[in-house]
Scaffold this active site. Sequence first.
Site, short mmCIF file in Angstrom:
data_model
loop_
_atom_site.label_atom_id
_atom_site.label_comp_id
_atom_site.label_asym_id
_atom_site.label_seq_id
_atom_site.Cartn_x
_atom_site.Cartn_y
_atom_site.Cartn_z
N GLU A 259 0.80 -1.44 0.03
CA GLU A 259 0.02 -0.07 -0.12
C GLU A 259 0.82 1.19 0.04
O GLU A 259 0.56 2.28 -0.83
CB GLU A 259 -1.06 0.17 1.35
CG GLU A 259 -2.04 1.10 1.17
CD GLU A 259 -1.73 2.45 1.86
OE1 GLU A 259 -2.59 3.52 1.79
OE2 GLU A 259 -0.44 2.54 2.44
N GLU A 260 1.68 1.18 0.80
CA GLU A 260 2.82 2.37 1.02
C GLU A 260 3.47 2.80 -0.34
O GLU A 260 3.95 4.05 -0.34
CB GLU A 260 3.69 2.24 2.09
CG GLU A 260 3.09 1.86 3.54
CD GLU A 260 2.57 3.07 4.08
OE1 GLU A 260 2.45 4.31 3.39
OE2 GLU A 260 1.76 3.00 5.28
#
Lengths: 327, 341
Positions: B198-199
Amino acid sequence: MKELIKKLTILNGVSGNENKIAKAISEMIVSNVDEIKQDSMGNLICVKKGNGKRIMLAAHMDEVGIIVTHIEENGFLRFSALGGINHFYSLYQKVTFDNGITGVIGYEENISEIKNIKLANMYVDIGCKSYEEAIGKVKIGDSAAFTGDFVCDGNRIISKALDDRCGCAILIELSKRLKNCDKEIIYTFTTQEELGLRGAKTAGYSINPDVAFVLDVTAPGDTPKSKPSPIKCGAGPIIKIMDNASIINPKLKDLIIETAENEGILYQLKVSNIGGTDAGAISLSRDGIPTASLAIPCRYLHSPVETIDIQDVDNMIKLVESVLNKI
Amino acid sequence: MLIKELTLAEGISGDEFDIRNKIKTEINNNLFDVFTDSMGNLFATKKEKKESINVMVTAHMDEVGLMITLINDNGTLKFKTIGSIDERVLASKRFFIGPQLIPGVIGTKPIHLLEGDEKKQPLKAKELYIDIGCNSKEQAQQLVQPGDYAYFDTEFIEMENQMIKSKAFDNRVGCSLIIDLLMENYNINLQACFTAQEEIGSRGAGPAARRIKPDCTIILEGTTCCDVPHTEGHNIVAKINGGPVISIIDKATIANRKFFDFVTEIAKKNNIKYQIKEGIYGRNDSAPIQASENGIPTIVISVPCRYIHSPSSVMSLNDYNETAKLIKALLNELNYEIIGG
């Protein structure tokens, strides 16, 4: 046509809150189509059944505006932009919330130079004296549209939200004219275009048409010291060869230009590396969808005084109708 | 404490093995079908199927950190940040590097030698290096390779007022909430997904949504809150002990309005204190999920965390518990009517 554009532009439908527009369009188009549905992104999908090719015509319902992000103790509202609004345009404008509340955009008086103003230093004044009073009228997450009266002066139309209610109006008019066309036409009124073509992405996927035409507006280059561009208001609908989101399908380009030439319809070609329309999202759906982006020249985009020439609208309707009959 | 175990596990974007194994151990029983896809997303689905909607609940497993890019001749390591890290937090921090968890520190020039503007200017990541105590490239190569990840070496601490401190509350707090949720029964089909990467741009979530094709998705997050000195009211975003943070808008999505209204209604009905995220900041897995295929109604519910993306993040267990209550109430009441049309 002017009346139809007026009806659509006076309604408010900021990105993410397009329901009023969807409802109005549904009522206007219902007798010309066989099926109307709305997906989870809020896209309004109106299908006129037919045999042959499945043609998607798309225009976005949303307009730029603001969203409330914080309510101060003294009743003033802080906000962020929904879509590309210009901070110079925004200052001292009136905005209208869904429930009819009017606000005025002001700025923190300690800003020393006008060139430094930022939206983050502006607020909306809704005439409330306290948090408690304000929260009774407006909630965090509520959006508001700029106020911009509809003015019609000869061929010139001035209003907010011509981007892209004039595209919506053209689709509605086409639905009347193409009622007996043998092809399947999917009139698609998309959401959240101003936030990055978000509605068109899922609409393109679920409709999965054989070909798509996107109708939007685009900036001309005919005002004093404007960015150099040969595009003029009143000189015909624009075939967008390229923008920052898509390049026109070459077969469609040839077809549209040939049609315009044969029918004697005015047109202009625009090649640009800025801006983008729903064509960007739709053309990349699924295995790729042949897409053409057409536009009405519109001055002062995203301001409450967007300006178009109604002759361009009339010519656009003629052009798209002729092209569809040739596919 | 589960959240302690989860935050101390390693799992920088693309390297979610350790955290995934920890989660697997927690949910390892015969009630669930557990599956990992090619992106590294971990799915857990109850074997028992109900005649109801499929609700996907996601939280990303990965955390921000560093990746080693080069070993310098003197045995120190060059690195790049993975995910958004305020470069000012890097100086003087401890790290564990690579599969062997080699300890290292980011050193800086001593204050005695700083001249003029050097004292005022924060150091950029590209000016920094990791010192693992080696004095040659050859020696360092025995321990570390380019491509190895470097993890914040930090402790989990219980502070006053139910406050806790650790790294990676963003988003092990979401992972912990899902593990709790899985232990109870609901009237809907719960599809849990712990997403990867996600990051670095919500890369795992899109494939996950297309695999599950849920009727709607609840995205759980640890989100920023800036209720700290020198911040004006309208820039605070969210507050510690303000309860779960419900997002109406972020940089990439607007919540499905019907879904949003339903969530706030449920919170009010159950006397759960909640807050609406103020301002338009950040983006998360909701973007690819909401825009997946025909579109999926999504809502993001977060636990407010101070100092996220640093080794010293702080959050409140009260907020955790209130968030858990809200999501359980939601899962008990969600139905076709809310998320359809």
